[in-house]
Design a protein around this motif. Structure first.
Motif, mmCIF file in Angstrom:
data_model
loop_
_atom_site.group_PDB
_atom_site.id
_atom_site.type_symbol
_atom_site.label_atom_id
_atom_site.label_comp_id
_atom_site.label_asym_id
_atom_site.label_seq_id
_atom_site.Cartn_x
_atom_site.Cartn_y
_atom_site.Cartn_z
ATOM 1 N N SER A 28 32.292 37.049 42.357
ATOM 2 C CA SER A 28 33.474 36.353 42.559
ATOM 3 C C SER A 28 32.442 35.383 40.888
ATOM 4 C CB SER A 28 33.683 35.207 43.322
ATOM 5 O OG SER A 28 34.304 34.760 42.684
ATOM 6 N N PHE A 29 34.303 35.882 40.196
ATOM 7 C CA PHE A 29 34.364 34.783 38.438
ATOM 8 C C PHE A 29 34.831 33.736 38.538
ATOM 9 C CE2 PHE A 29 33.199 40.061 38.393
ATOM 10 C CZ PHE A 29 31.776 39.999 38.306
ATOM 11 N N GLU A 30 35.217 33.442 39.467
ATOM 12 C CA GLU A 30 35.990 32.161 39.656
ATOM 13 C C GLU A 30 35.097 31.351 38.685
ATOM 14 O OE1 GLU A 30 37.237 31.233 43.339
ATOM 15 O OE2 GLU A 30 38.713 32.630 43.891
ATOM 16 N N PRO A 35 30.831 35.213 27.887
ATOM 17 C CA PRO A 35 31.411 35.914 27.828
ATOM 18 C C PRO A 35 30.983 36.370 29.858
ATOM 19 C CG PRO A 35 29.522 35.992 26.365
ATOM 20 C CD PRO A 35 29.714 34.896 26.958
ATOM 21 N N LEU A 36 31.526 37.855 30.285
ATOM 22 C CA LEU A 36 31.533 38.262 31.145
ATOM 23 C C LEU A 36 30.970 39.026 31.692
ATOM 24 C CD1 LEU A 36 35.307 40.229 32.125
ATOM 25 C CD2 LEU A 36 33.585 38.391 33.913
ATOM 26 N N LYS A 41 27.084 52.563 36.339
ATOM 27 C CA LYS A 41 28.643 51.589 35.906
ATOM 28 C C LYS A 41 29.960 51.704 36.448
ATOM 29 C CE LYS A 41 26.094 53.719 31.950
ATOM 30 N NZ LYS A 41 25.730 53.526 30.265
ATOM 31 N N ARG A 42 30.239 53.424 36.125
ATOM 32 C CA ARG A 42 31.573 53.390 36.292
ATOM 33 C C ARG A 42 32.136 53.230 38.338
ATOM 34 N NH1 ARG A 42 34.507 56.690 32.932
ATOM 35 N NH2 ARG A 42 33.636 57.648 31.146
ATOM 36 N N ASN A 49 34.417 48.831 41.329
ATOM 37 C CA ASN A 49 34.874 47.507 42.432
ATOM 38 C C ASN A 49 34.783 46.520 41.749
ATOM 39 O OD1 ASN A 49 33.654 47.114 45.190
ATOM 40 N ND2 ASN A 49 31.824 45.686 44.082
ATOM 41 N N LEU A 50 34.536 46.069 40.407
ATOM 42 C CA LEU A 50 34.463 44.113 40.138
ATOM 43 C C LEU A 50 35.946 43.958 39.546
ATOM 44 C CD1 LEU A 50 30.931 44.195 39.176
ATOM 45 C CD2 LEU A 50 31.942 43.242 40.792
ATOM 46 N N GLY A 51 36.166 45.196 38.956
ATOM 47 C CA GLY A 51 37.735 45.170 38.507
ATOM 48 C C GLY A 51 37.339 44.795 36.897
ATOM 49 N N LEU A 52 36.320 45.818 36.111
ATOM 50 C CA LEU A 52 35.665 44.989 34.837
ATOM 51 C C LEU A 52 35.914 46.177 33.558
ATOM 52 C CD1 LEU A 52 32.630 42.657 35.842
ATOM 53 C CD2 LEU A 52 35.199 41.844 35.184
#
Length: 464
Positions: A5-7, A13-14, A40-41, A46-49
């Motif tokens: 989670s990135f909340e 930076p991400l 990587k792909r 999966n993470l939406g990045l």
């Protein structure tokens, strides 16, 4: 597939946040050693990045050693727990908090730093703000190699009034610490000269001379100071001494021996480096006269520092050259830039000029005298007082303690350190081993508060 989670990412930076998350999972064992990470792909999808974010995160972890890559196979978790086990600190060694840089001691009798609470923060910050709001252009000017003239003028005035030294601002050279100034002196006086330092003494001094390529000799300290006959045998051209207060013995060079040393220097192309590093901290009476003030032959180079009077982190020192060396210094070494910022020089100049330094020293002397007397009383009332003997209690901000114990120095040092107390024996300050007395300890009390000192004495009492 790994999911994060990135909340609560915050401003970083991400890729940095993602790398931190993966790192924590590797350290905790959630990601096992040798386990393959997602491509990587696939991980980006999966993470939406973006793929570049995943690539940067993996690259960061590769650089830090948490991942390793296998060509055409991908990225794998490294066995970091094995590395951590190998790097564990053995029992008895220092435990360091790497993020803060603080040693975790209950009491550190080895540190001769100044207690932080004594620093005059309010006055210092006010003077600094005032300097920043005044003539800003002079703060940005490049000072001469010797330092800002106003600062050197303030030091000359202070030395004239409190140390009875008749010097001009031109004779004063400012530097970022005594070590830097000693390096300049070796260049000025010559690499071919032989330098003598006292034994026991600060190990660093000899190392500085040797690292500069100079020959260094170690000279035993005896009652009354330095033996001139022993000095002659060393073939030394320059002698580095602290005549008013030798560290760690706490002894002073007698007046008759001082004149003998001045005669030795006057007989040839020789010099005395007078290291007056903590003369201002003498708690009984006024500071003793300097060698420089009684030198009629211009053979004494005087050195002092604000590190011992203000704070160990204020790396501002100065030396006073005899007149014949001033022109030589500027002819040979004026290409060097002064290593102390104008901001600090102008602030400290005001601090001296407006009488704050004198008030600060008076406050420090009163404080340290009280602290020393309290520590002596605690020791004398403890088991250490029955199993030991206080020596050189007038020796500035430390004294010597002789402990009568069947335990050797190495064992006592290790046992004390295991209990959170750091102590250093007098023998550790000797370069030439063999004649030093066993179980004499150098106790510095300047850095620790009284409660920590009491606790340290209590722990040592239970060990002897």
């Amino acid at each position: 597939m790994l999911t994060y989670s990135f909340e609560e990412k915050g401003p970083e930076p991400l890729y940095v946040y993602l790398a931190h998350c993966i790192k924590n999972d590797i350290i905790s064992g959630t990601i096992r050693p040798g386990e393959k990470l997602p491509s990587k792909r696939a991980f980006a999808k999966n993470l939406g990045l973006s793929v570049i974010t995943i690539e940067n995160a993996y690259g960061q972890l590769l650089d830090e050693g948490y991942l390793y890559s296998v060509e055409k196979s991908g990225y794998f978790a490294a066995d970091v727990k094995e590395n951590i086990r190998k790097k564990k600190t053995p029992v008895g060694e220092e435990n360091l908090v790497l993020t803060g840089g603080r040693r975790q001691y209950i009491c550190d009798f080895s540190s001769n730093a100044i207690e932080p609470s004594l620093f005059p923060f309010s006055v210092w910050s006010r003077l600094l703000r005032d300097e920043l709001s005044k003539d800003r252009d002079r703060l940005m000017e490049t000072p001469p190699a010797g330092g800002v003239y106003y600062f050197r003028e303030a030091i000359a005035s202070y030395l004239r009034e409190f140390r009875n030294m008749d010097v001009t601002p031109q004779q004063i050279i400012i530097g970022g610490g005594t070590e830097y100034l000693l390096g300049l002196l070796v260049q000025l006086l010559g690499f071919q000269k032989t330098y003598a330092v006292t034994d026991p003494g600060f190990e660093k001094i000899g190392k500085i001379y040797e690292s500069c390529g100079a020959v260094c000799r170690f000279l035993p300290v005896e009652e009354g100071g330095i033996s001139v006959s022993a000095l002659l045998k060393t073939g030394a051209d320059v002698l580095h001494i602290s005549p008013s207060h030798h560290y760690p013995l706490g002894s002073r060079i007698s007046l008759s021996r001082r004149y003998e040393l001045l005669s030795w220097a006057a007989e040839g192309d020789r010099f005395l480096i007078e290291d007056d590093y903590d003369s201002e901290m003498r708690t009984e009476g006024r500071p003793l006269p300097t060698l420089f003030s009684i030198d009629a032959g211009s053979r004494v180079i005087y050195m002092n520092t604000f590190t011992k009077t203000l704070a160990s982190t204020i790396r501002i020192s100065y030396m006073v050259l005899p007149e014949p060396l001033v022109r030589l210094f500027y002819d040979r070494l004026s290409f060097y830039a002064c290593t102390v910022s104008n901001f600090e020089q102008y602030t400290l100049a005001r601090f001296l000029d407006e009488g704050y330094f004198e008030k600060h020293l008076n406050r420090c002397r009163t404080y340290y005298k009280k602290k020393r007397e309290a520590l002596e009383e605690v020791i004398l009332k403890s088991r250490l007082g029955k199993k030991g003997e206080l020596l050189k209690t007038e020796a500035g901000l430390h004294f010597l303690l002789k402990i009568y114990s069947k335990k050797g120095e190495e064992r006592l040092t290790a046992e004390a350190l295991e209990k959170g107390v750091k102590i250093v024996p007098l023998s550790a300050f000797y370069h030439c081993k063999g004649d030093e007395e066993e179980n004499v300890w150098v106790l510095n009390y300047s850095c620790e508060k009284e409660e920590a000192l009491r606790k340290g004495v209590e722990i040592l009492s239970n060990l002897v």
